[in-house]
Design an enzyme around this catalytic site. Structure first.
Site, short mmCIF file in Angstrom:
data_model
loop_
_atom_site.label_atom_id
_atom_site.label_comp_id
_atom_site.label_asym_id
_atom_site.label_seq_id
_atom_site.Cartn_x
_atom_site.Cartn_y
_atom_site.Cartn_z
N CYS A 140 -18.42 -67.40 14.54
CA CYS A 140 -18.61 -67.88 13.17
C CYS A 140 -17.42 -68.67 12.66
O CYS A 140 -17.60 -69.65 11.93
CB CYS A 140 -18.94 -66.71 12.24
N HIS A 325 -14.22 -45.25 25.13
CA HIS A 325 -15.47 -45.14 24.40
C HIS A 325 -15.66 -46.39 23.53
O HIS A 325 -14.78 -46.75 22.75
CB HIS A 325 -15.47 -43.90 23.49
#
Length: 332
Positions: A140, A325
């Protein structure tokens, strides 16, 4: 489950039953974005691809091991596909007994709903300042800059390369301390289409295009200026994890709404014109009131692997580095 769906024209929120199927999710995405053929990404700060192709429509999302509650789905039109008309004229939709407003395409006249994209009249410029929303595709920032300086030409790869080359040719400026990683690693990282740009990229590209870039933070209304001095400037809107562009859309008296196509926008302005920044700040103040930002320092994330909760992007990133994780969702 509560899911936010962000498409090319804005963001909406939908509620799904816990036993919702793949078909239900696909239909909700189409209703929210107007796209029949799309790609989906989700997960923050580690972005993942959500592929719904080749899966039986009756398959329950829970059976696929997907925990989407609190997630934001970033939906983009699949390359080569045609836009769908489904849901394009909708302004509100009802899901599980609650109503949620969807932002209309930014060039359409907004109604008076609190989530409408703001428009700031400017008789002095014979037009209206509007927000042009960039796709949520991890590029973006690059799209916002190219939208202003290159009429939206798709040069995302080239702009990433400009950043990498500038870093490599200026080792005394772009050190490991500045980049927070080794320069070679940073150059490889920023050239990946999944990597987000920030202040370093704004600084480099503003000098590359010899233009001042003003980035307005929606949450604080702070204005960060990059490469002050050139006679022209563009203005970006930073909402925490996303960049959009401010444009001047031509209009006629009494300047009640913008209705000209984006092709007629002006996105580069005289840096000596104080009204441009004043109008842009007024637009961002409306966005602030609509909570059009993500508090990356204060929002709470839950690790969907171990159940730990963390505050802000920094906490989640540290946990990801320590444990590996990368599956996070918004904590309630």
């Amino acid at each position: 489950m509560r899911i936010r769906i962000r498409g090319p024209t804005g963001q909406s929120t939908v509620l799904l039953d816990d036993d919702a199927t793949v078909d239900v999710l696909r239909r909700r995405i189409t209703e929210s974005t107007g796209l029949a053929d799309f790609d989906v990404k989700y997960g923050y700060p580690q972005i993942k691809t959500l592929s719904l192709d080749g899966i039986t429509l009756r398959q329950k999302l829970s059976d696929l091991g997907l925990n989407l509650n609190g997630e934001q789905l970033i939906v983009t039109r699949r390359e080569g596909s045609a836009p769908s008309n489904i849901g394009r004229d909708q302004r509100e939709m009802t899901t599980a007994g609650q109503q949620f407003s969807r932002k209309p395409p930014i060039h359409e006249a907004p109604n008076k709903g609190s989530d409408d994209p703001p428009e700031i009249p400017s008789p002095e410029h014979d037009g209206i300042f509007v927000l042009r929303i960039m796709p949520d595709d991890n590029s973006c920032l690059f799209r916002a800059i190219s939208s202003a300086t290159m009429a939206g030409v798709d040069v995302m790869t080239e702009l990433r390369s400009v950043v990498a080359q500038t870093i490599q040719t200026n080792p005394a400026i772009y050190t490991e301390a500045v980049l927070e990683r080794k320069p070679d690693d940073y150059c490889r990282w920023i050239q990946s289409e999944d990597s987000w740009g920030g202040g370093i990229e704004l600084s480099i590209l503003s000098k590359h295009f010899d233009i001042e870039i003003c980035s307005i933070d929606v949450q604080s209304l702070r204005v960060d200026r990059f490469n002050e001095g050139p006679p022209m400037r563009c203005i970006l809107v930073y909402s925490g994890i996303h960049y959009d562009t401010i444009a001047l859309s031509p209009s006629s008296p009494p300047y009640t709404h913008a209705n000209a196509p984006p092709e007629f926008d002006t996105k580069v302005f005289d840096a000596a014109d104080p009204l441009v920044l004043e109008k842009s700040l007024a637009l961002c103040k409306v966005l602030q009131g609509q909570h059009y930002y993500t508090d990356t320092a204060g929002f709470r994330l839950r690790c969907n692997i171990c159940g730990g909760t963390f505050v802000g992007e920094k906490g989640a990133t540290q946990h990801a580095e320590q444990t590996g994780h990368v599956d996070f969702g918004e904590a309630g």
